[in-house]
Design a protein around this motif. Sequence first.
Motif, PDB file in Angstrom:
ATOM      1  N   ASP A   1      -7.088   2.841   1.861  1.00  0.00           N
ATOM      2  CA  ASP A   1      -8.024   1.983   1.128  1.00  0.00           C
ATOM      3  C   ASP A   1      -7.334   0.726   0.604  1.00  0.00           C
ATOM      4  N   THR A   2      -6.127   0.900   0.050  1.00  0.00           N
ATOM      5  CA  THR A   2      -5.405  -0.250  -0.490  1.00  0.00           C
ATOM      6  C   THR A   2      -5.073  -1.250   0.604  1.00  0.00           C
TER       7      THR A   2
ATOM      8  N   LYS B   1      -5.040  12.825  -1.111  1.00  0.00           N
ATOM      9  CA  LYS B   1      -5.514  11.699  -1.906  1.00  0.00           C
ATOM     10  C   LYS B   1      -4.581  10.496  -1.752  1.00  0.00           C
ATOM     11  N   THR B   2      -3.292  10.768  -1.598  1.00  0.00           N
ATOM     12  CA  THR B   2      -2.329   9.688  -1.398  1.00  0.00           C
ATOM     13  C   THR B   2      -2.600   8.949  -0.096  1.00  0.00           C
ATOM     14  N   LYS B   3      -2.867   9.695   0.969  1.00  0.00           N
ATOM     15  CA  LYS B   3      -3.169   9.064   2.261  1.00  0.00           C
ATOM     16  C   LYS B   3      -4.412   8.181   2.165  1.00  0.00           C
ATOM     17  N   THR B   4      -5.439   8.695   1.516  1.00  0.00           N
ATOM     18  CA  THR B   4      -6.666   7.917   1.343  1.00  0.00           C
ATOM     19  C   THR B   4      -6.404   6.659   0.535  1.00  0.00           C
ATOM     20  N   GLN B   5      -5.597   6.794  -0.504  1.00  0.00           N
ATOM     21  CA  GLN B   5      -5.279   5.644  -1.343  1.00  0.00           C
ATOM     22  C   GLN B   5      -4.534   4.566  -0.555  1.00  0.00           C
TER      23      GLN B   5
ATOM     24  N   ALA C   1       2.367   1.782  -3.402  1.00  0.00           N
ATOM     25  CA  ALA C   1       1.352   2.326  -4.311  1.00  0.00           C
ATOM     26  C   ALA C   1       1.197   3.832  -4.085  1.00  0.00           C
ATOM     27  N   GLY C   2       1.226   4.239  -2.808  1.00  0.00           N
ATOM     28  CA  GLY C   2       1.147   5.666  -2.510  1.00  0.00           C
ATOM     29  C   GLY C   2       2.354   6.432  -3.011  1.00  0.00           C
TER      30      GLY C   2
ATOM     31  N   ASP D   1      -3.189   8.724 -12.983  1.00  0.00           N
ATOM     32  CA  ASP D   1      -4.406   9.513 -13.172  1.00  0.00           C
ATOM     33  C   ASP D   1      -4.436  10.119 -14.568  1.00  0.00           C
TER      34      ASP D   1
ATOM     35  N   ALA E   1       0.825  -1.213   0.000  1.00  0.00           N
ATOM     36  CA  ALA E   1       0.000   0.000   0.000  1.00  0.00           C
ATOM     37  C   ALA E   1       0.857   1.261   0.000  1.00  0.00           C
TER      38      ALA E   1
ATOM     39  N   TYR F   1       2.100   6.897  -6.671  1.00  0.00           N
ATOM     40  CA  TYR F   1       1.155   7.956  -7.004  1.00  0.00           C
ATOM     41  C   TYR F   1       1.784   9.335  -6.781  1.00  0.00           C
TER      42      TYR F   1
END
Length: 477
Positions: free
Chosen positions: A84-85, A77-81, A64-65, A192, A61, A68
């Motif tokens: 979630d991941t 948005k990175t923290k949320t990603q 992935a951040g 994105d 995770a 991004y």
Amino acid sequence: MWRGVEAMKALLARFARDTSGSIAIMWGLSAIVVIGMVGAAIDYSRAVNVKEVMAQELDGAVLAGARYLSSSTDTDKTKTQIVDTFSQTTAQALGETATYELTADDVSIDETAGTISVTAKGAVQTAFMKILGIDTMPIEVTSQASFSDKYLEIALVLDLTGSMDGSDGNGSTRIASLKSAATTLINTLMPDETSDRIRISIIPYSEGVSLSSSMASLVTNGYSTNCVTERTGAQQYTDASYTSEYIGNGSNLTMYYQGYQRYSKEKLAEYYSNYGKSYGSCPSSNILPLTSTKSTLLTKINNLSAKGGTAGQVGIVWGWYTLSPKWNELWPTDSEAVSYDNDKTLKYVIIMTDGEFNAIFDKTDVSRQSCSGWGWNRTCTTTTDTYWYENYNEYSTASADRAKAVCSAMKNSSANQGSGITIYSVYFNPESNATAQATMENCASSSNKFTYASSGQALSETFAKYAREIQKLYLSK
């Protein structure tokens, strides 16, 4: 399992209440300790396994951040990603074996250091240690990754010559595999639709490159309306603006062919005027200057088609022009390159070919004399016109030599704060070709930035590897 545990607890309780003999009482008390110790080992082993899974999913995770953030500056948005991941992948891996929690507050992003640090907590329910009054075992895992805080400008210099319709070694065509590989590279670099950090240009080349009518006319001083090539003279191997020295015409060319002179230089003007284009061929797709819009890049890639010979040096030098701030007056405002000394921006060129370079362009000055009248009244006027011509020769190294000279100049330019433009290269063909491979290896910034891809699959893997290297991602803990 729980019924068994409860039954064991009841049995041990009866042992403890039994006063019929001291030995029974001692055994009962010892049994509780022994069973508790054995159970603790089992519970601990389960907790270790759960912790390993959580650590692995957290690493994924965080990476992935980081990936991004290499194309965006949106930290929220990175923290949320990341949250979630981690939640999704851990749920799939562990099911209801454990409880765990990760929130955005547990994610720390240091933009100055270029690091992401995350701590996730969880708990494993015990099976045996409940006897000792311990219902859960806490778990805590941490992960840290570095991300590139740089801005990137990348030029994709792509071979669109006729041979790209040949086999890729995997049952497809090379042009189809190139589209797939380039799509993979773009998707890797740009998760994105738009990117805050990355802009990419695409330079399709064959015997020249194509520009819009107005751009082509501008850079060739009115000679061409579409197809442009290279230039000669003092600026041949520089990124000086076209206002310093105009670019060669690629439209309506006559040609020297296969190492012998099909038309003498003196006849070029006549042939040019009377018959127009002879053999020269440019890509049907125009150059795409730097853009941060993924759909624009993917549409350009999807529309590529193959034709013509291979003037690789032309594609390479135009890749340089799209990254050079000296050419900004030609491109739209959003496509202007940043200055070479900008310490936050890195510039890269990725060159791909499937064969030897075999075409160069030169110009000749042809003098014409026109006369009128007779005898003493006869007057003559001499005019000199400049004509561009193509020398197509499959057995000459001239094109490769010019390509190497351009690559050398880029690598020794003032770009990237004086360290030069970084060049990755790939020779893509099921059939090995020592000359083509040597040219690409010479162009690369180092030997590990050159790859021989013998199949379409190998090309996709190469482009994906280059994308990952450019992102500069790695787990630091």
